[in-house]
Design a protein around this motif. Structure first.
Motif, PDB file in Angstrom:
ATOM      1  N   LEU A 146      14.446  37.937  26.130  1.00  0.00           N
ATOM      2  CA  LEU A 146      14.502  36.519  25.773  1.00  0.00           C
ATOM      3  C   LEU A 146      15.191  36.310  24.428  1.00  0.00           C
ATOM      4  O   LEU A 146      15.949  35.341  24.249  1.00  0.00           O
ATOM      5  CB  LEU A 146      13.087  35.931  25.718  1.00  0.00           C
ATOM      6  N   THR A 147      14.958  37.218  23.501  1.00  0.00           N
ATOM      7  CA  THR A 147      15.610  37.121  22.191  1.00  0.00           C
ATOM      8  C   THR A 147      17.120  37.259  22.318  1.00  0.00           C
ATOM      9  O   THR A 147      17.872  36.543  21.645  1.00  0.00           O
ATOM     10  CB  THR A 147      15.056  38.200  21.235  1.00  0.00           C
ATOM     11  N   CYS A 148      17.565  38.165  23.176  1.00  0.00           N
ATOM     12  CA  CYS A 148      19.008  38.318  23.418  1.00  0.00           C
ATOM     13  C   CYS A 148      19.593  37.024  23.982  1.00  0.00           C
ATOM     14  O   CYS A 148      20.681  36.594  23.569  1.00  0.00           O
ATOM     15  CB  CYS A 148      19.256  39.472  24.390  1.00  0.00           C
ATOM     16  N   CYS A 149      18.890  36.403  24.923  1.00  0.00           N
ATOM     17  CA  CYS A 149      19.366  35.152  25.520  1.00  0.00           C
ATOM     18  C   CYS A 149      19.440  34.044  24.472  1.00  0.00           C
ATOM     19  O   CYS A 149      20.421  33.288  24.425  1.00  0.00           O
ATOM     20  CB  CYS A 149      18.441  34.730  26.658  1.00  0.00           C
ATOM     21  N   VAL A 150      18.404  33.949  23.637  1.00  0.00           N
ATOM     22  CA  VAL A 150      18.396  32.930  22.582  1.00  0.00           C
ATOM     23  C   VAL A 150      19.526  33.172  21.599  1.00  0.00           C
ATOM     24  O   VAL A 150      20.239  32.246  21.191  1.00  0.00           O
ATOM     25  CB  VAL A 150      17.032  32.925  21.845  1.00  0.00           C
ATOM     26  N   TYR A 151      19.709  34.417  21.216  1.00  0.00           N
ATOM     27  CA  TYR A 151      20.733  34.770  20.228  1.00  0.00           C
ATOM     28  C   TYR A 151      22.139  34.458  20.750  1.00  0.00           C
ATOM     29  O   TYR A 151      23.000  33.997  20.003  1.00  0.00           O
ATOM     30  CB  TYR A 151      20.624  36.248  19.881  1.00  0.00           C
ATOM     31  N   LEU A 152      22.359  34.694  22.046  1.00  0.00           N
ATOM     32  CA  LEU A 152      23.698  34.509  22.615  1.00  0.00           C
ATOM     33  C   LEU A 152      24.001  33.066  22.995  1.00  0.00           C
ATOM     34  O   LEU A 152      25.156  32.641  22.947  1.00  0.00           O
ATOM     35  CB  LEU A 152      23.863  35.405  23.853  1.00  0.00           C
ATOM     36  N   HIS A 153      22.985  32.299  23.366  1.00  0.00           N
ATOM     37  CA  HIS A 153      23.230  30.987  23.951  1.00  0.00           C
ATOM     38  C   HIS A 153      22.725  29.802  23.122  1.00  0.00           C
ATOM     39  O   HIS A 153      22.987  28.666  23.482  1.00  0.00           O
ATOM     40  CB  HIS A 153      22.621  30.926  25.355  1.00  0.00           C
ATOM     41  N   LYS A 155      22.965  27.918  19.545  1.00  0.00           N
ATOM     42  CA  LYS A 155      23.818  27.878  18.363  1.00  0.00           C
ATOM     43  C   LYS A 155      23.047  27.582  17.076  1.00  0.00           C
ATOM     44  O   LYS A 155      23.454  27.998  15.995  1.00  0.00           O
ATOM     45  CB  LYS A 155      24.919  26.831  18.552  1.00  0.00           C
ATOM     46  N   ASN A 156      21.948  26.851  17.186  1.00  0.00           N
ATOM     47  CA  ASN A 156      21.174  26.463  16.010  1.00  0.00           C
ATOM     48  C   ASN A 156      20.527  27.696  15.358  1.00  0.00           C
ATOM     49  O   ASN A 156      19.692  28.372  15.966  1.00  0.00           O
ATOM     50  CB  ASN A 156      20.091  25.456  16.416  1.00  0.00           C
ATOM     51  N   LYS A 157      20.897  27.967  14.111  1.00  0.00           N
ATOM     52  CA  LYS A 157      20.393  29.154  13.414  1.00  0.00           C
ATOM     53  C   LYS A 157      18.892  29.060  13.150  1.00  0.00           C
ATOM     54  O   LYS A 157      18.186  30.077  13.152  1.00  0.00           O
ATOM     55  CB  LYS A 157      21.147  29.348  12.107  1.00  0.00           C
ATOM     56  N   GLY A 158      18.413  27.849  12.907  1.00  0.00           N
ATOM     57  CA  GLY A 158      16.986  27.662  12.665  1.00  0.00           C
ATOM     58  C   GLY A 158      16.153  28.029  13.871  1.00  0.00           C
ATOM     59  O   GLY A 158      15.105  28.682  13.748  1.00  0.00           O
ATOM     60  N   TRP A 163      12.570  31.673  16.713  1.00  0.00           N
ATOM     61  CA  TRP A 163      12.219  32.421  17.921  1.00  0.00           C
ATOM     62  C   TRP A 163      12.057  33.906  17.630  1.00  0.00           C
ATOM     63  O   TRP A 163      11.111  34.542  18.121  1.00  0.00           O
ATOM     64  CB  TRP A 163      13.259  32.230  19.016  1.00  0.00           C
ATOM     65  N   ILE A 164      12.964  34.475  16.850  1.00  0.00           N
ATOM     66  CA  ILE A 164      12.881  35.897  16.512  1.00  0.00           C
ATOM     67  C   ILE A 164      11.559  36.187  15.801  1.00  0.00           C
ATOM     68  O   ILE A 164      10.892  37.198  16.069  1.00  0.00           O
ATOM     69  CB  ILE A 164      14.075  36.330  15.631  1.00  0.00           C
ATOM     70  N   GLY A 165      11.158  35.289  14.891  1.00  0.00           N
ATOM     71  CA  GLY A 165       9.884  35.459  14.197  1.00  0.00           C
ATOM     72  C   GLY A 165       8.703  35.398  15.135  1.00  0.00           C
ATOM     73  O   GLY A 165       7.787  36.233  15.076  1.00  0.00           O
ATOM     74  N   ILE A 166       8.718  34.414  16.049  1.00  0.00           N
ATOM     75  CA  ILE A 166       7.618  34.252  17.008  1.00  0.00           C
ATOM     76  C   ILE A 166       7.528  35.464  17.939  1.00  0.00           C
ATOM     77  O   ILE A 166       6.443  36.006  18.182  1.00  0.00           O
ATOM     78  CB  ILE A 166       7.805  32.968  17.824  1.00  0.00           C
ATOM     79  N   ALA A 167       8.684  35.885  18.472  1.00  0.00           N
ATOM     80  CA  ALA A 167       8.709  37.022  19.402  1.00  0.00           C
ATOM     81  C   ALA A 167       8.220  38.296  18.718  1.00  0.00           C
ATOM     82  O   ALA A 167       7.466  39.085  19.308  1.00  0.00           O
ATOM     83  CB  ALA A 167      10.128  37.221  19.935  1.00  0.00           C
ATOM     84  N   THR A 168       8.641  38.498  17.472  1.00  0.00           N
ATOM     85  CA  THR A 168       8.222  39.692  16.726  1.00  0.00           C
ATOM     86  C   THR A 168       6.715  39.705  16.513  1.00  0.00           C
ATOM     87  O   THR A 168       6.059  40.739  16.691  1.00  0.00           O
ATOM     88  CB  THR A 168       8.930  39.746  15.358  1.00  0.00           C
TER      89      THR A 168
END
Length: 233
Positions: A146-153, A155-158, A163-168
């Motif tokens: 899911l993180t890969c999908c969010v990172y690739l698709h 655009k909003n950096k925030g 998401w990366i923080g929540i997933a971690t």
């Protein structure tokens, strides 16, 4: 090409780390690091915290991942992202096979009581060994995808950072919950994380390598098919 080189180097590093950790566990069943974290987690254990962590741990269980997998595939199907469906199924299938193989080969006992495989009552006679942690690996695979999908698709950096923080936090909580509940050693959890990350990078490398070829083939399909389908297979 530069990204591929970084991914390959990461795979080599993760593989080496897993091999070193596995050999260490095979030579010595109980490690000082495991004892330290086991005692430290027990010192923080309370009935309320135990009950709360059980809910978090469910996200890394076979039943929890089955539910999340169905929901994920339905969303991808609705978006006509057949390429991502294949990637996801490949990642999770590799995780299940590697986890089973490593557990059967190493056969490290659990720190507390013996745990049996339990998928809604199925496989209850099969012992689930301790190394590596299946919960840690599966949660890493799912939330890593899911993180890969969010990172690739996205655009909003925030949103990406959030998401990366929540997933971690979720993934670390799943591993911590397994230690707190006495089901795994610290090194089991670390091995689960390392193997999970390794499988994600391996699948992403293969996905990028063959996606262009698959896209070219699918664009040659009959024009009667919706463009979304031809573009996203």
């Amino acid at each position: 090409m530069k990204n591929n080189k970084v991914i390959k180097n990461t795979i080599y590093l993760l593989t080496l780390s897993v091999v070193i950790l596995t050999v260490t566990v095979l030579k010595k069943e109980s490690l000082i690091l495991d004892s330290f974290f086991f005692e430290w987690m027990n010192a923080w254990s309370t009935p309320k915290l135990h009950a709360f962590m059980e809910q978090i741990v469910f996200l890394g269980s076979t039943e929890g991942l089955f539910i999340l997998t169905v929901l994920t595939l339905l969303v991808l199907l609705r978006k006509y992202r057949f390429d991502l469906m294949v990637l996801y199924l490949s990642i999770m299938s590799c995780g299940l096979v590697v986890t089973y193989a490593m557990k059967k080969f190493i056969q490290r006992p659990r720190p507390a009581a013996t745990v049996f495989v339990d998928f809604w009552g199925l496989g209850a006679d099969s012992i689930s060994y301790s190394f590596p942690s299946g919960h840690a690996m599966k949660s890493t695979l799912f939330f890593g995808f899911l993180t890969c999908c969010v990172y690739l698709h996205i655009k909003n950096k925030g949103i990406k950072a959030s998401w990366i923080g929540i997933a971690t936090i979720i993934v670390l909580s799943v591993g911590g919950g397994q230690m707190l509940n006495g089901r795994h050693f610290f090194t089991d959890i670390i091995a689960g994380y390392l193997v999970g990350l390794n499988l994600i990078f391996v699948n992403i490398l293969l996905y990028g390598k063959y996606k262009e070829k698959v896209d070219h083939i699918m664009m040659q399909l009959p024009r009667k098919l919706p463009r979304k389908i031809r573009r996203n297979v």
